[in-house]
Design an enzyme around this catalytic site. Structure first.
Site, PDB file in Angstrom:
ATOM      1  N   HIS B  68     -10.101  -4.861  -3.503  1.00 37.54           N
ATOM      2  CA  HIS B  68      -8.941  -4.334  -2.773  1.00 37.54           C
ATOM      3  C   HIS B  68      -7.856  -5.400  -2.619  1.00 37.54           C
ATOM      4  CE1 HIS B  68      -6.912  -3.621   1.217  1.00 37.54           C
ATOM      5  NE2 HIS B  68      -6.534  -2.576   0.517  1.00 37.54           N
ATOM      6  N   GLU B  71      -6.107  -5.754  -5.790  1.00 37.60           N
ATOM      7  CA  GLU B  71      -5.169  -4.633  -5.944  1.00 37.60           C
ATOM      8  C   GLU B  71      -3.823  -4.977  -5.312  1.00 37.60           C
ATOM      9  OE1 GLU B  71      -5.910  -0.915  -3.581  1.00 37.60           O
ATOM     10  OE2 GLU B  71      -3.750  -1.233  -3.504  1.00 37.60           O
ATOM     11  N   HIS B  72      -3.839  -5.536  -4.128  1.00 37.45           N
ATOM     12  CA  HIS B  72      -2.588  -5.956  -3.485  1.00 37.45           C
ATOM     13  C   HIS B  72      -1.856  -6.989  -4.332  1.00 37.45           C
ATOM     14  CE1 HIS B  72      -2.509  -4.557   0.888  1.00 37.45           C
ATOM     15  NE2 HIS B  72      -3.517  -3.920   0.356  1.00 37.45           N
ATOM     16  N   GLU B 148      -4.234  -4.604   7.508  1.00 38.15           N
ATOM     17  CA  GLU B 148      -4.653  -3.282   7.048  1.00 38.15           C
ATOM     18  C   GLU B 148      -6.035  -2.947   7.587  1.00 38.15           C
ATOM     19  OE1 GLU B 148      -4.555  -2.757   2.796  1.00 38.15           O
ATOM     20  OE2 GLU B 148      -5.234  -0.664   2.955  1.00 38.15           O
TER      21      GLU B 148
END
Lengths: 442, 442
Positions: B68, B71-72, B148
């Site tokens: 994740h 991904e950022h 997040e």
């Protein structure tokens, strides 16, 4: 077996290579009124064997009066039982034919919607059930009691949702007791007091042919659409259109802090915005795109990418019938909240003082114009756009002229419009989170 | 519901599989990139997705959240495309973009005007092998990811409860840990970790390109060749088998967090299409899930929400197309005045019903009708069409399995539903999480 073959042949001839007579408009809708004077908006679209229909009423929570939650409760009870169909039979009839029924409420509108396969074998029962729901909802006492329990659970759920709490307090601070001020679902205390005759009265007043509009997109002919619309309007009492609401004048200024045991602090900062009728609409939409909409916006770049202070940050105009809020929103860890707040404010202030750069302006315009087609891609999107066209009294060519209107926006228009409408020193701020002792020196 | 009506719906599914539904073009490049293209000429837009076969379930302890986080970082620039430029280019060309990480895969997508397909492909090909991971970007983005996590999990009672539930429901399975990662892991992920993860997993032979929209296959093939063909393949380590171990008893966890509402999660360890010894079992489990929770006429809504009112909401979910064994999960909120114990008992009773009594043909038909209709409705959405291809291909299934799903669902019998209920919905295979609210004060 023969029936099966016959059906598949029918389907093939309908859906192979269906090219429509050329309607080159962006939103190629047809518009007429039923015998009851209910406006109908229809886009004929034979590419998929589905049809979407929505019946939209001027019956949102802005119509609650003092009985907060009345609009939402009435809407939630529409499918709780009709003449001949009880609360279990209604969903069964929809779902047996694969149809999807939904009902919803916001501050302006209340609606019921139906998505169904278009073949008469499924569309017929789906529409019939929709008509039963609209015609004679019984609002049984036991269902009212049960749905009120659901509302209670919802209100409890709000208490553990810091972002929802922030939104609730922000609208309250902005509008006070005026129709847009309260939460759409109402409040526990007021919902509990609503009686069956209140619900019936609300339904009879607002769920009428004169107060409705019908929006349809899909694979039916104009004739079939006319028939469907007539049937829908015919089950509603003639009634009257809802009276226009008194113009709301929002409050400004002030800060509210709601204590909440969260790791992040949620922040909302803003003022009353505009509606689609405002002459500065396009310069403000373009301006907001640059300030706070998306990964290329100033707020995203400065507060998230450059500083890592937030995951989500944005600014937007809530476009309602009357001017809804303009609000900047973000959440961040407790100790960084005030730093993020100061930074967001200074980014906004700088933008208001200087206006956009030429480069920013061109990029924003290109994005809005270029992505226009995305908002009309698919029946779902068409239905949403058509509902805006129908409900918000935008000009008939709103969608046709949208791109040109955006293209015409100049740098000085954006700057002038933002300075005219935004008084950031009187924005309202709402914080939800753990209080932090701030030592300001000097 | 009459069998004739159901037969009609099946002829509609014939339409989907055979005659008029768009065919998928499937091929691969010599470097291993899989390409899937589905035309959709209804609107002048195109959706491009790149799915990488790496997600949270590929992560070892200590590196959770890295897929994740990466991904950022994929938005932070390459050698060709500077920081923030990726998003600026997409936005300026009228597109919208995002990405998502799940247990089995990481996917990136852009929705663009159709004539901008080349822009999407050029940018995706570039960051597939040219990503630059800069220290200053990494430091900021790590803060963003931690925010997040706070937003999605730490400050969300359901987020926390679900995370704790997953950690007991999955025993040996790597679905055990959260996709966003444990906070400690995220905080300690290093730039070197990210580089190594990118080098290890991001390659054309570990990716699927899915394109759905208003483009011609010849043009797509030409652009894919132009931008992707020269990217060298990498040796992707063969995935070691990670079967879930046989559950030997009920697992339970209490979650005491500040909240207002109790919440219940009940899960059963079950096989999926990729792991089931009996190929019909996952389809029977899907039908079972639909019988319980497939709409307002399903058993949970009818019996628990409306009749007994022991629940305000109760939903069941099961992903039969995942890479590894799954947990069929029921999530429920008790009604006011009802306890979690009462809710559990009511759910147990429904499960007993499924084990002891064959479900009626009418109910089976309803579930099947809904599945067929929802397949048709999915054709209205580019996202749904593309994801139905990508999510399957990314775990080693075929896009054809999505259409075969309907055929297999049709074949499920009442006996099979009872069989899987008896085999899999057992106390030994059960995991339970109970959210018990603590006071909501700072």
């Amino acid at each position: 077996m023969r029936q099966l073959q016959a059906l598949s042949i029918i389907l093939c001839t309908v859906f192979v290579g269906g090219v429509q007579a050329a309607d080159k408009r962006a939103l190629p809708y047809q518009h007429w009124k039923t015998a009851q004077q209910t406006p109908v908006y229809f886009i004929e679209n034979h590419q998929l064997p589905i049809v979407d229909a929505a019946v939209v009423f001027d019956a949102g929570s802005a119509r609650d009066g003092k009985a907060y939650g009345q609009a939402a409760l009435t809407n939630a009870l529409l499918d709780a039982g009709s003449k001949g169909l009880d609360v279990n039979e209604i969903p069964k009839r929809f779902e047996q034919v694969g149809a999807v029924f939904d009902s919803s409420v916001d501050r302006d509108m209340a609606s019921v919607s139906l998505r169904t396969l278009v073949d008469k074998t499924y569309r017929g029962p789906a529409v019939d059930t929709l008509l039963s729901v609209l015609k004679a909802p019984l609002f049984p006492e036991d269902q009212i009691k049960r749905v009120k329990h659901q509302f209670k659970t919802h209100f409890d759920g709000l208490q553990q949702n810091p972002r929802a709490l922030a939104s609730m307090h922000f609208y309250k601070a902005l509008y006070g007791d005026q129709p847009y001020g309260h939460w759409v679902m109402g409040e526990d205390a007021t919902v509990q007091k609503i009686t069956r005759s209140d619900v019936q009265a609300f339904f009879q007043r607002y769920y009428t042919a004169q107060n409705a509009m019908i929006v349809m997109v899909g694979s039916v002919s104009k004739k079939q659409a006319e028939k469907m619309a007539e049937k829908i309007a015919a089950v509603l009492p003639q009634g009257k259109r809802a009276e226009p609401l008194e113009p709301m004048i929002a409050y400004s200024g002030g800060r509210k802090w709601i204590d909440y045991p969260s790791k992040q602090t949620s922040v909302l900062w803003g003022q009353q915005g505009i509606n689609r009728q405002n002459p500065d609409y396009f310069p403000l939409m373009v301006g907001n795109a640059i300030l706070g909409n998306g990964m290329t916006s100033r707020l995203f770049k400065r507060v998230r990418s450059d500083e890592g202070l937030v995951y989500s940050i944005s600014s937007y105009f809530d476009r309602m019938r009357q001017p809804g809020p303009f609000v900047l929103s973000f959440q961040t860890r407790k100790l960084a909240a005030l730093k993020a707040y100061d930074l967001a404010k200074s980014v906004t202030k700088q933008f208001l003082d200087e206006g956009p750069t030429d480069k920013e302006l061109e990029a924003a315009k290109k994005n809005i114009i270029g992505s226009f087609a995305l908002s009309l891609a698919g029946n779902d999107a068409l239905l949403r756009s058509l509902t805006i066209q129908a409900f918000y009294h935008v000009p008939a060519d709103y969608f046709e002229t949208y791109r040109n209107n955006v293209a015409a926006v100049t740098r000085s228009q954006v700057k002038a419009a933002m300075r005219k409408h935004f008084d950031y020193s009187h924005f309202i701020s709402v914080f939800v989170g753990q209080p932090v002792k701030v030592h300001r020196h000097g | 519901m009459g069998w004739q009506r159901l037969l009609g719906l099946f002829s509609l599914s014939f339409w989907l599989v055979g005659a008029a539904a768009s065919p998928v073009t499937a091929y691969h490049l010599p470097n291993g990139l899989e390409v899937r293209f589905k035309p959709d000429h209804r609107a002048p837009v195109v959706l491009t997705q790149v799915w990488y076969r790496v997600g949270a379930s590929h992560e070892p302890m200590g590196l959770t959240g890295i897929s994740h986080f990466l991904e950022h970082m994929m938005f932070r620039g390459t050698a060709q495309v500077g920081p923030g430029e990726f998003s600026r280019i997409i936005a300026e060309n009228g597109g919208s973009e995002n990405a998502f990480t799940a247990a089995d895969f990481t996917a990136y997508y852009q929705l663009m005007p159709a004539e901008q397909l080349e822009t999407s492909l050029r940018l995706e090909a570039d960051r597939m092998h040219n990503l630059i991971l800069r220290r200053e970007d990494y430091e900021k983005e790590r803060l963003v990811v931690m925010e997040e996590r706070r937003m999605r999990v730490d400050d969300a009672p359901h987020g926390i409860a679900h995370e704790r539930f997953m950690s007991i429901a999955h025993i040996a399975s790597p679905y055990h840990h959260p996709t966003i990662g444990w906070m400690d892991d995220v905080r300690q992920l290093s730039l070197e970790d990210l580089r190594a993860w990118y080098e290890r997993w991001y390659a054309p032979n570990n990716a699927i390109l899915v394109v759905v929209g208003d483009v011609k296959v010849a043009e797509l093939k030409h652009l894919v060749q132009q931008y992707f063909a020269s990217i060298p393949r990498k040796k992707i380590a063969k995935q070691k088998a990670q079967h879930e171990v046989k559950p030997l008893g009920k697992r339970e966890v209490a979650v005491h967090v500040p909240a207002k509402l109790p919440w219940l999660l009940v899960g059963y360890n079950v096989p999926v299409v990729k792991t089931a010894k009996q190929p019909w079992e996952p389809y029977a489990l899907s039908v079972l899930t639909g019988l319980l929770s497939g709409g307002d006429s399903a058993r949970f809504a009818k019996n628990l929400v409306r009749e007994q009112q022991v629940a305000t909401s109760v939903d069941a979910g099961y992903d039969l197309f995942s890479r590894l064994d799954q947990v069929l999960t029921i999530a429920a909120t008790p009604g006011p005045g009802h306890t979690l114990a009462e809710l559990e008992a009511a759910i147990d009773k429904e499960i007993m019903q499924l084990k002891n009594h064959r479900v009626s043909q009418g109910e089976l038909n309803r579930v099947k009708a809904q599945e067929i209709a929802s397949h048709v409705f999915a054709e209205d959405s580019l996202q749904a069409q593309a994801s139905n291809i990508g999510a399957l291909e990314a775990v080693g299934l075929s896009w054809r399995d999505y259409d075969r799903f309907l055929k297999n669902i049709r074949a499920v019998t009442a006996d099979q539903v009872r069989l899987v209920a008896r085999r899999y919905l057992t106390t030994k295979r059960q995991a339970i999480a109970r959210l018990r609210p603590e006071a909501l004060s700072s």
